[in-house]
Design a protein around this motif. Structure first.
Motif, PDB file in Angstrom:
ATOM      1  N   TYR A   1       0.947  -1.295  -0.176  1.00  0.00           N
ATOM      2  CA  TYR A   1       0.097  -0.061  -0.124  1.00  0.00           C
ATOM      3  C   TYR A   1       0.895   1.183   0.108  1.00  0.00           C
ATOM      4  O   TYR A   1       1.820   1.293   0.872  1.00  0.00           O
ATOM      5  CB  TYR A   1      -0.788   0.024   1.338  1.00  0.00           C
TER       6      TYR A   1
ATOM      7  N   TYR B   1      -4.895   2.896  -4.003  1.00  0.00           N
ATOM      8  CA  TYR B   1      -3.964   1.795  -3.344  1.00  0.00           C
ATOM      9  C   TYR B   1      -2.363   2.352  -3.574  1.00  0.00           C
ATOM     10  O   TYR B   1      -1.757   2.436  -2.511  1.00  0.00           O
ATOM     11  CB  TYR B   1      -4.199   0.398  -3.904  1.00  0.00           C
ATOM     12  N   ARG B   2      -2.193   2.413  -4.824  1.00  0.00           N
ATOM     13  CA  ARG B   2      -1.166   2.730  -5.241  1.00  0.00           C
ATOM     14  C   ARG B   2      -1.240   4.515  -5.560  1.00  0.00           C
ATOM     15  O   ARG B   2      -1.230   4.651  -6.876  1.00  0.00           O
ATOM     16  CB  ARG B   2      -0.216   2.003  -6.356  1.00  0.00           C
TER      17      ARG B   2
ATOM     18  N   THR C   1      -6.161   2.026  -9.598  1.00  0.00           N
ATOM     19  CA  THR C   1      -6.195   1.202  -8.277  1.00  0.00           C
ATOM     20  C   THR C   1      -7.447   1.555  -7.459  1.00  0.00           C
ATOM     21  O   THR C   1      -7.688   2.683  -7.133  1.00  0.00           O
ATOM     22  CB  THR C   1      -5.205   0.881  -7.267  1.00  0.00           C
TER      23      THR C   1
ATOM     24  N   ARG D   1     -10.676   0.979  -4.188  1.00  0.00           N
ATOM     25  CA  ARG D   1     -11.268   0.056  -3.024  1.00  0.00           C
ATOM     26  C   ARG D   1     -12.630  -0.630  -3.644  1.00  0.00           C
ATOM     27  O   ARG D   1     -13.510   0.146  -4.186  1.00  0.00           O
ATOM     28  CB  ARG D   1     -11.618   0.967  -1.839  1.00  0.00           C
TER      29      ARG D   1
ATOM     30  N   TYR E   1      -8.852  -4.323  -2.718  1.00  0.00           N
ATOM     31  CA  TYR E   1      -8.609  -3.465  -3.702  1.00  0.00           C
ATOM     32  C   TYR E   1      -8.404  -4.135  -5.183  1.00  0.00           C
ATOM     33  O   TYR E   1      -8.248  -5.283  -5.068  1.00  0.00           O
ATOM     34  CB  TYR E   1      -7.095  -2.925  -3.515  1.00  0.00           C
TER      35      TYR E   1
END
Length: 267
Positions: A6, A31-32, A39, A41, A73
């Motif tokens: 993460y 996330y990144r 990315t 959720r 994710y």
């Protein structure tokens, strides 16, 4: 540790290739947060009350994330030709691989092994197999898609230690497949590999032992045994239990100073 990768920062053309020049491929990168790869959720398209209320959801959440209330994710907003490298340390063994994915358009995803230095540009790769991803109709409906070989059979990977594997979205970048897939995770499941071992004995009734003089050519399906001048009886030992239904015929011939046993499938 509940954190994993993460928030780490990848290097374009080394850790990933994405056609977008915007963070998160144009959506919020969740996330990144410093990479151009999309990315997020959960997944949209579920059509349930949580989504309507603006809450990121997923059809299931892995049990290991529940105690810390962590979410799932996905990689999103994919396009043909984009790729991501994953470096992991594998326990030595054989594996079947599954891609958990939701998709609105039939497409392929390739899995390769990086065979050169994964920290430099211009990496070389070797193909490991392909995921034939079907349409699941909605981006909230997931499937486990198996990795298959060139013949369309489940691929078995032999992995040990640190390996860098590359996941590549197949095909050209077209409107048909653009932004139509959510990649959740890869699952590596221990695989049972069938092996055939040649045994020999001086009498048909045995006892039989593994023949250490036999050389097996897997590509040709042959055992080569030096002629000894003595009477020998041979049989094949299957490493999978229970023994599968007979599906092959063994043909014996003599070539020079060797006996050749050829393993021929009969269906």
């Amino acid at each position: 540790n509940g954190v994993g990768y993460y928030g780490l920062v990848g290097t374009p053309d080394i850790d990933y290739f994405d056609r977008s020049t915007s963070l998160g491929s144009g959506l919020t990168a969740e996330y990144r947060t410093s990479d151009n790869i999309g990315t997020g959720r959960g997944a949209n398209g579920m059509g349930n009350t949580a989504e309507i209320a603006g809450v990121d959801v997923n059809d299931t959440r892995r049990q290991k994330y529940v105690p810390d209330d962590l979410v799932e994710y996905e990689v999103r907003r994919t396009e043909g030709g984009e790729w991501m490298n994953y470096t992991r340390n594998f326990v030595s063994g054989n594996y079947n691989v599954y891609l958990r994915v939701a998709c609105r358009a039939v497409q392929t995803v390739n899995l390769d092994r990086v065979t050169s230095d994964p920290s430099t540009i211009g990496q070389t790769t070797a193909p490991l197999g392909v995921f034939q991803v079907p349409s699941t109709m909605m981006l909230g409906l997931y499937r486990y898609v198996p990795l298959t070989d060139a013949a369309g059979k489940p691929a078995v990977l032999t992995l040990s230690g640190t390996n860098t594997l590359r996941l590549t979205v197949g095909g050209p970048a077209t409107n048909v497949t653009q932004y139509t897939m959510y990649l959740n995770y890869l699952m590596f499941a221990p695989a049972t590999v069938t092996r055939v071992v040649l045994q020999s004995a001086s009498a048909v009734s045995g006892p039989y032992t593994d023949d250490g003089s036999a050389v097996f050519n897997e590509a040709a399906g042959t055992f080569t045994i030096p002629l000894s001048g003595n009477i020998r009886f041979y049989r094949l030992r299957h490493t999978t239990q229970p023994f599968p239904a007979p599906d092959r015929l063994v043909v014996l011939r003599i070539e020079g100073n060797n006996i050749i046993l050829q393993d021929i499938p009969i269906r």
